[in-house]
Design a protein around this motif. Sequence first.
Motif, short mmCIF file in Angstrom:
data_model
loop_
_atom_site.label_atom_id
_atom_site.label_comp_id
_atom_site.label_asym_id
_atom_site.label_seq_id
_atom_site.Cartn_x
_atom_site.Cartn_y
_atom_site.Cartn_z
N ARG A 1 0.83 -1.21 0.00
CA ARG A 1 0.00 0.00 0.00
C ARG A 1 0.86 1.26 0.00
O ARG A 1 1.86 1.32 0.73
CB ARG A 1 -0.87 0.05 1.26
N GLN B 1 -6.18 6.10 -0.42
CA GLN B 1 -6.94 6.87 0.56
C GLN B 1 -7.08 8.32 0.08
O GLN B 1 -6.17 8.85 -0.56
CB GLN B 1 -6.23 6.89 1.92
N THR C 1 -3.58 0.47 8.55
CA THR C 1 -3.44 -0.52 7.48
C THR C 1 -2.36 -1.54 7.83
O THR C 1 -2.51 -2.74 7.57
CB THR C 1 -3.11 0.20 6.15
N TYR D 1 2.15 -7.93 3.18
CA TYR D 1 2.23 -6.63 2.50
C TYR D 1 2.86 -5.57 3.39
O TYR D 1 2.87 -5.68 4.61
CB TYR D 1 0.86 -6.18 1.98
#
Lengths: 277, 324
Positions: free
Chosen positions: A61, A111, A126, A137
């Motif tokens: 992310r 976001q 997150t 991740y």
Amino acid sequence: MSEKELAQKSVEYRKKILKYIYQAKAGHTGGSLSCIDILNVLYNHTMQIDASDFKSPDRDRYIQSKGHTVEALYVVLASKGFFPESDLDTLCQYQSHYIGHPTRKVHGVEQNTGALGHGLSLSVGTAIAGKLDKKSYRVFTVLGDGELPEGSNWEAALSASHYKLDNLCAILDKNTLQISGPTADVLNTDPVDKKFEAFGWEVRHVDGHDIKQLKEAFDSLPFSKGKPSLIIAHTIKGKGISFMENQLKWHHGVPDPKQYADAVQELDLHGETLASA
Amino acid sequence: MDSIVDATIENIAVAQQTNLEVFSSVLQLLAETDRDIIVVTSDSRGSGKLVPFGQKFPDQIIEVGIAEQNLVGVAAGIASTGKKVFAVSPACFLTARALEQIKNDVAYSNNPVTLVGISAGVSYGALGSTHHSLHDFAVLRTINNLIIVAPADNFEAEQAVILAAETDLPVYIRFGKKSMPLLSSDKSFEIGKGRIIREGRDLTIIATGETVEHACRAAQRLEREFNLTATVVSMHTIKPLDYNLLSEIAASDKPIITVEEHSVYGGLGEACASFLIQNNFRNRFKIIGIPDEYTVTGSQQEIFNHYGISEDGITQTALALLGE
């Protein structure tokens, strides 16, 4: 992608940032140019992310905390195939989704950001979820040095180390200028490395325009098991365009036709030098 | 959902619990089968009645300390991965200190967090105005994409939590502190639909949250002592407001009173008034709430009494409005 190819990519990105800001007559030029090498290395070297499978729960992310430099993010996302680059012709225009701060209406944006001091908390959440789900991740967020006085950053920094988020990497785009002047004069946050270290982070300094240093730093993550990582990227606001570098007025300055032509010419020359090296 | 509701009712002695205890019990039931239920709290484990939840599901509760901005940002980050997140904090701080995070990280980004404001209104009583939450309806009503719910009893509390866990939209649930009686045996509850607790001929009292009980008591007294009957509505959803029900109520031309544990500015009363005026209803109308001042010292009940948010105060307002 080799370092040379990445460096050429940065030139291309800089040209596109200028193009779309010039067309839109709006945007944050200086900060986009200071963080673009960081985004380049993240998206083209470091992160596991695929435009055709963007909702994969295993994707890395990226959350852009300094949302005002969205032009840097948009040109990178377009180059990665998240949307046709021609969409950026509508940047900041009436009813466009490509507004002046990141929005999830744009494919690839994780976001909605723009209000400062939000990205780190979102990233912490997150990253916590990644730990809860035992996912591999990682979460990356680019912070601006001008947004650091927001107290929410320090709340988030505390929680990141409390939860041992070694899947979280913040990159501080330390270009030392903000809208009112030098960051050190507006509100000095130095020694920022010591502050984050005291908050339980592992910190490294890099030249934020040196592709090799950026690659090596990202390749070394996490810097310490059980700790969140901070990369302090020393950058130059307006980097790559000599008359914009370290000039406050280019925080959200828009080039006129002559300035635009000069900037493109300078970037083209730089590109040619890189190609022949 | 039916099985969850039945199991909840069977397993929880709803009467005489606080709605926070109900909240905690429902969350535990949901978490039994759903590992995606995550509670994020800012040192509110005790006051939110979440200690049993934390003991039972230690991996599903995240503590961020007294840091409301981070509370909401972290909750939004977790929710963005598909989890069902409940962010719990005193209503006064949650909706003031973290307003920008509620606006941007939750509502604008459409991260489906359930924001749980505890000890709302003047529940903290004598702790004073720093701890009173009389602005939350007003500020949150202006935020797009956010459902606002204030349950009036434990049934509504239970249903609100279950529905919040199911919806993909951001929700704010406002809880008080004291034990709640069950106000109706009616088992219908729908977000956005007012619940008629009692039917009457002479006027309508539209109340929300803990004030519905006081409206019911006033209605009983009006009938007992003055032979006047009032419809009492629990308008548990402040947004989206039940405009259909409001239209039906207003069509009778009978007087309307609204009651809320909130500033008279920007809350239930003004929301109803705005709708009625704009739709050409001209009912006699009165808003009962906290006036534009920092509240007197006292318990919740004493503060209610002072401002007429009580059986007596609502009764007197009704009589005045009816010209009795």
